[in-house]
Design a protein around this motif. Structure first.
Motif, short mmCIF file in Angstrom:
data_model
loop_
_atom_site.label_atom_id
_atom_site.label_comp_id
_atom_site.label_asym_id
_atom_site.label_seq_id
_atom_site.Cartn_x
_atom_site.Cartn_y
_atom_site.Cartn_z
N LEU A 14 -12.96 1.51 3.02
CA LEU A 14 -12.50 1.90 1.69
C LEU A 14 -11.67 3.17 1.73
CD1 LEU A 14 -15.61 0.95 -0.46
CD2 LEU A 14 -13.47 -0.30 -0.16
N ARG A 15 -11.95 4.04 2.68
CA ARG A 15 -11.10 5.22 2.83
C ARG A 15 -9.69 4.80 3.27
NH1 ARG A 15 -12.39 10.62 3.66
NH2 ARG A 15 -14.58 10.09 4.06
N ALA A 16 -9.64 3.83 4.20
CA ALA A 16 -8.34 3.34 4.66
C ALA A 16 -7.61 2.61 3.52
CB ALA A 16 -8.53 2.41 5.85
N ALA A 17 -8.37 1.83 2.72
CA ALA A 17 -7.75 1.13 1.59
C ALA A 17 -7.20 2.11 0.57
CB ALA A 17 -8.78 0.21 0.93
N TYR A 18 -7.94 3.19 0.34
CA TYR A 18 -7.45 4.22 -0.59
C TYR A 18 -6.18 4.86 -0.04
CZ TYR A 18 -6.93 8.67 -2.95
OH TYR A 18 -6.40 9.75 -3.63
N GLY A 19 -6.18 5.21 1.24
CA GLY A 19 -5.01 5.85 1.83
C GLY A 19 -3.78 4.96 1.78
N ALA A 20 -3.98 3.68 2.11
CA ALA A 20 -2.85 2.74 2.08
C ALA A 20 -2.35 2.55 0.65
CB ALA A 20 -3.27 1.40 2.69
N GLY A 21 -3.30 2.47 -0.30
CA GLY A 21 -2.92 2.29 -1.69
C GLY A 21 -2.18 3.51 -2.23
N ARG A 22 -2.64 4.69 -1.86
CA ARG A 22 -1.98 5.91 -2.32
C ARG A 22 -0.57 6.02 -1.71
NH1 ARG A 22 -1.13 11.28 -1.10
NH2 ARG A 22 -1.17 12.65 -2.92
N ASP A 23 -0.45 5.71 -0.43
CA ASP A 23 0.87 5.76 0.20
C ASP A 23 1.84 4.80 -0.49
OD1 ASP A 23 -0.04 7.62 2.00
OD2 ASP A 23 -0.31 6.19 3.65
N ARG A 24 1.35 3.62 -0.81
CA ARG A 24 2.19 2.63 -1.48
C ARG A 24 2.56 3.12 -2.88
NH1 ARG A 24 6.24 -0.75 -1.56
NH2 ARG A 24 5.97 -2.51 -2.99
N ALA A 25 1.60 3.73 -3.57
CA ALA A 25 1.88 4.25 -4.91
C ALA A 25 2.93 5.35 -4.86
CB ALA A 25 0.59 4.77 -5.54
N LEU A 26 2.81 6.25 -3.90
CA LEU A 26 3.78 7.33 -3.77
C LEU A 26 5.17 6.79 -3.46
CD1 LEU A 26 1.68 9.99 -1.83
CD2 LEU A 26 2.56 10.19 -4.16
N GLU A 27 5.22 5.75 -2.66
CA GLU A 27 6.51 5.12 -2.35
C GLU A 27 7.15 4.58 -3.62
OE1 GLU A 27 8.08 1.17 0.07
OE2 GLU A 27 6.19 2.12 0.67
N GLN A 28 6.35 3.94 -4.47
CA GLN A 28 6.88 3.39 -5.72
C GLN A 28 7.27 4.49 -6.70
OE1 GLN A 28 7.57 0.09 -6.22
NE2 GLN A 28 7.08 0.02 -4.04
N LEU A 29 6.52 5.60 -6.70
CA LEU A 29 6.84 6.70 -7.60
C LEU A 29 8.14 7.40 -7.23
CD1 LEU A 29 3.36 8.41 -8.22
CD2 LEU A 29 4.55 6.72 -9.63
N ASP A 30 8.63 7.15 -6.05
CA ASP A 30 9.92 7.71 -5.63
C ASP A 30 11.04 6.68 -5.72
OD1 ASP A 30 9.43 10.39 -5.11
OD2 ASP A 30 8.68 10.00 -3.10
N GLY A 31 10.76 5.57 -6.38
CA GLY A 31 11.74 4.49 -6.44
C GLY A 31 12.47 4.43 -7.77
N SER A 32 13.62 3.78 -7.77
CA SER A 32 14.45 3.69 -8.97
C SER A 32 13.76 2.91 -10.09
CB SER A 32 15.79 3.05 -8.64
OG SER A 32 15.61 1.74 -8.15
N ARG A 33 12.90 1.95 -9.75
CA ARG A 33 12.22 1.17 -10.78
C ARG A 33 11.36 2.08 -11.66
NH1 ARG A 33 8.58 -4.36 -9.89
NH2 ARG A 33 8.21 -4.76 -12.12
N TYR A 34 10.63 2.97 -11.02
CA TYR A 34 9.80 3.91 -11.76
C TYR A 34 10.65 4.88 -12.57
CZ TYR A 34 6.52 7.82 -12.43
OH TYR A 34 5.74 8.84 -12.97
N PHE A 35 11.71 5.39 -11.98
CA PHE A 35 12.57 6.34 -12.70
C PHE A 35 13.20 5.69 -13.93
CE2 PHE A 35 13.29 8.41 -8.31
CZ PHE A 35 12.13 9.15 -8.45
N ARG A 36 13.59 4.42 -13.82
CA ARG A 36 14.18 3.75 -14.99
C ARG A 36 13.12 3.50 -16.07
NH1 ARG A 36 17.30 5.11 -11.84
NH2 ARG A 36 16.99 6.90 -13.23
N LEU A 37 11.88 3.32 -15.66
CA LEU A 37 10.80 3.21 -16.65
C LEU A 37 10.68 4.52 -17.43
CD1 LEU A 37 8.26 2.12 -18.02
CD2 LEU A 37 6.97 2.72 -15.96
N LEU A 38 10.73 5.65 -16.72
CA LEU A 38 10.65 6.94 -17.41
C LEU A 38 11.85 7.12 -18.34
CD1 LEU A 38 9.49 9.22 -14.46
CD2 LEU A 38 8.09 8.25 -16.30
N ASP A 39 13.03 6.68 -17.90
CA ASP A 39 14.21 6.75 -18.78
C ASP A 39 13.97 5.91 -20.04
OD1 ASP A 39 15.50 8.31 -16.90
OD2 ASP A 39 16.71 6.66 -16.09
#
Length: 512
Positions: free
Chosen positions: A329-354
């Protein structure tokens, strides 16, 4: 000076060039005033072409000179308080904004580049105010400022300026010292600063990022209530974005809640919205919540199973159960957080904020939204109550001990949460009636949440038990934990029955 973060509480005052600096030793809470330190400060401020940081009350600068040379990020905290994050200049003397600071404002600037927008040169005389034991209570700065706008930023009528200001910043003193010193400064001829910061004054007239407020009573319009709600939770989403990027433990959970509240509002208000404009935003908020789910689910389950396992008799824990659960579960959390951070730096997320900014600025509502807020909110709440009742009937119709029933419980949980959020939104307008509904809906939601958590836990425990078996380990304890989760689900169903009966008795007649 190395990396640091602290809250600062300060007040600024405008003052004439010829005004005589007062004797602050006459302030009752001050025992003594240190000799002034002479400082020369040079600062370059960074922002987007649209000055997004400044419009949100944020400043980002690279400063040389003085005792705190480096990169400074100042974030509003409310009232006279701000959070200041400091990074050293670095050995290469680069003017590239440090990633650690850029990440904290990414939800505001998104993928828009930062560039220098102003240069300020300050000649400072700094006075330390001491208590009777010599401790510094506050510092008072007498600043002569020369400001230059860069790259056409800000008001064209304020390309370069010079002014004088006084600044009081608390160190070890109480906030009442600010009042006492401020009174002395005003008596000397100062007045509270017209601009919140040197940068805002340098840039000239600048509209703040629009954050509408609701009337707070049934006299206001429904349009005002929705716009204010969207603004509040978009600001919260941006704050929790910062928490995620800086590694705060509850950041992902709170960011997910902010996204859920926004999506829930768009669902509740759907009859009054231009759905062609809002449905894509609602679906993108669903995507954001789904992006954050793997990390959060692993975090919750890891904490829960660790607690349950710790309560088991030692003789019933066979093999390295705790280690396997924690590692997976620690590994699952780490992988999930890494994936979330990757998406938070993506254009899809930025256009949602726009898109959220656009909704706040001009919510695509029908003419019915101009009705009094109280009338509209009651109608919307009744609609959400009906949705919850239908979801509960689906539970009652589903075969017991079936996957279909688990799905029905989960759907009812989502409807209860939506009703709770809607009632909480209505509370400033409808008062005790909405507060009571929100409390009742929350109790129903929480019992259904425990049930859903047990469903997820059983799925993961079955997987981990099979993995342990295939690895040659004793899987007995995983089976025991699975059985405990079944018992937990049964208990949650009983709690739900009680909460729902109470909800029906207390709320249905009132809202029929």
């Amino acid at each position: 000076m190395g990396r640091s973060q602290q809250d600062e509480i300060e007040r600024k005052y405008d003052v004439g060039v010829e005004t005589v600096f007062p004797n602050l030793a006459e302030v009752g809470l001050v025992a003594g005033v240190g000799q002034p330190q002479e400082l020369r400060l040079e600062a370059v401020y960074f922002d987007t072409a649209g000055l997004d940081l400044a419009r949100h009350g944020v400043t980002l600068r690279r400063r040389t000179g003085g005792h705190d040379a480096g990169w400074h990020l100042k974030l509003p905290k409310g009232g006279d308080a701000r959070t200041e994050v400091h990074e050293p200049l670095g050995e290469d003397d680069s003017e590239t904004v440090p990633d650690s600071l850029l990440g904290q404002v990414r939800a505001i600037v998104r993928d828009r580049p930062l560039r220098p927008v102003a240069r300020l040169a300050t000649t400072r005389r700094e006075y330390a105010l001491h208590d009777g034991e010599g401790a510094v209570l506050a510092t008072v700065c007498d600043d002569e400022v020369r400001a230059e706008r860069l790259g056409g930023a800000g008001d064209a009528s304020a390309a370069s300026q010079e002014w004088r200001e006084w600044e009081v910043e608390l160190a070890g003193g109480a906030e009442e010292l600010l009042d006492a010193v401020g009174e002395q400064l005003r008596d000397a001829g100062a007045s509270p600063a017209a601009s919140a910061s040197k940068l805002r004054r340098a840039l000239g007239d600048l509209p703040s990022a629009g954050r509408p407020t609701a009337d707070g009573t049934s006299n206001g319009s429904a349009r005002q209530v929705l716009a204010a709600h969207l603004a509040e939770h978009t600001v919260r989403l941006q704050a929790e974005d910062r928490a995620v990027r800086t590694g705060q433990a509850e950041g992902i959970h709170k960011l997910r809640i902010a996204a859920r509240r926004l999506r829930s509002a768009l669902s509740t208000w759907r009859p009054l919205l231009d759905q062609e404009a809002t449905e894509p935003v609602r679906e993108e908020l669903r995507w954001l919540g789904g992006t954050l789910a793997p990390a959060r689910d692993a975090q919750v389950l890891r904490e829960h199973l660790a607690e349950v396992l710790a309560g088991q008799p030692a003789e019933l824990v066979a093999g390295p159960v705790a280690t396997r659960i924690d590692d997976l579960l620690r590994a699952a959390y780490g992988a999930g957080r890494d994936r979330a951070l990757e998406q938070l730096d993506g254009s899809r997320y930025f256009r949602l904020l726009d898109a959220l900014d656009s909704l706040i600025e001009s919510p695509p509502l029908t003419k019915d939204a101009d009705e009094p807020a109280g009338t509209v909110l009651k109608r919307l709440l009744r609609r959400d109550i009906k949705r919850l009742r239908r979801a509960v009937r689906a539970i009652e119709a589903a075969p017991r001990t079936s996957a279909e029933r688990d799905v029905a419980f989960h759907e009812a949980r989502k409807k209860a949460k939506r009703l709770r959020y809607a009632a909480e939104m209505a509370e400033p307008v409808l008062g005790k009636q909405a507060r009571s509904l929100a409390t009742s809906a929350k109790k129903v939601q929480e019992t259904l949440g425990v049930h859903q958590d047990s469903v997820v836990a059983r799925e993961r425990l079955r997987e981990m038990g099979m993995q342990a078996h295939l690895a040659g380990e004793n899987a007995f304890t995983f089976g025991r934990l699975h059985a405990l989760e079944e018992s937990r689900a049964a208990s949650a169903e009983g709690d739900f029955d009680k909460a729902w009966k109470k909800f029906r008795r207390k709320q249905l007649d009132r809202w029929s």
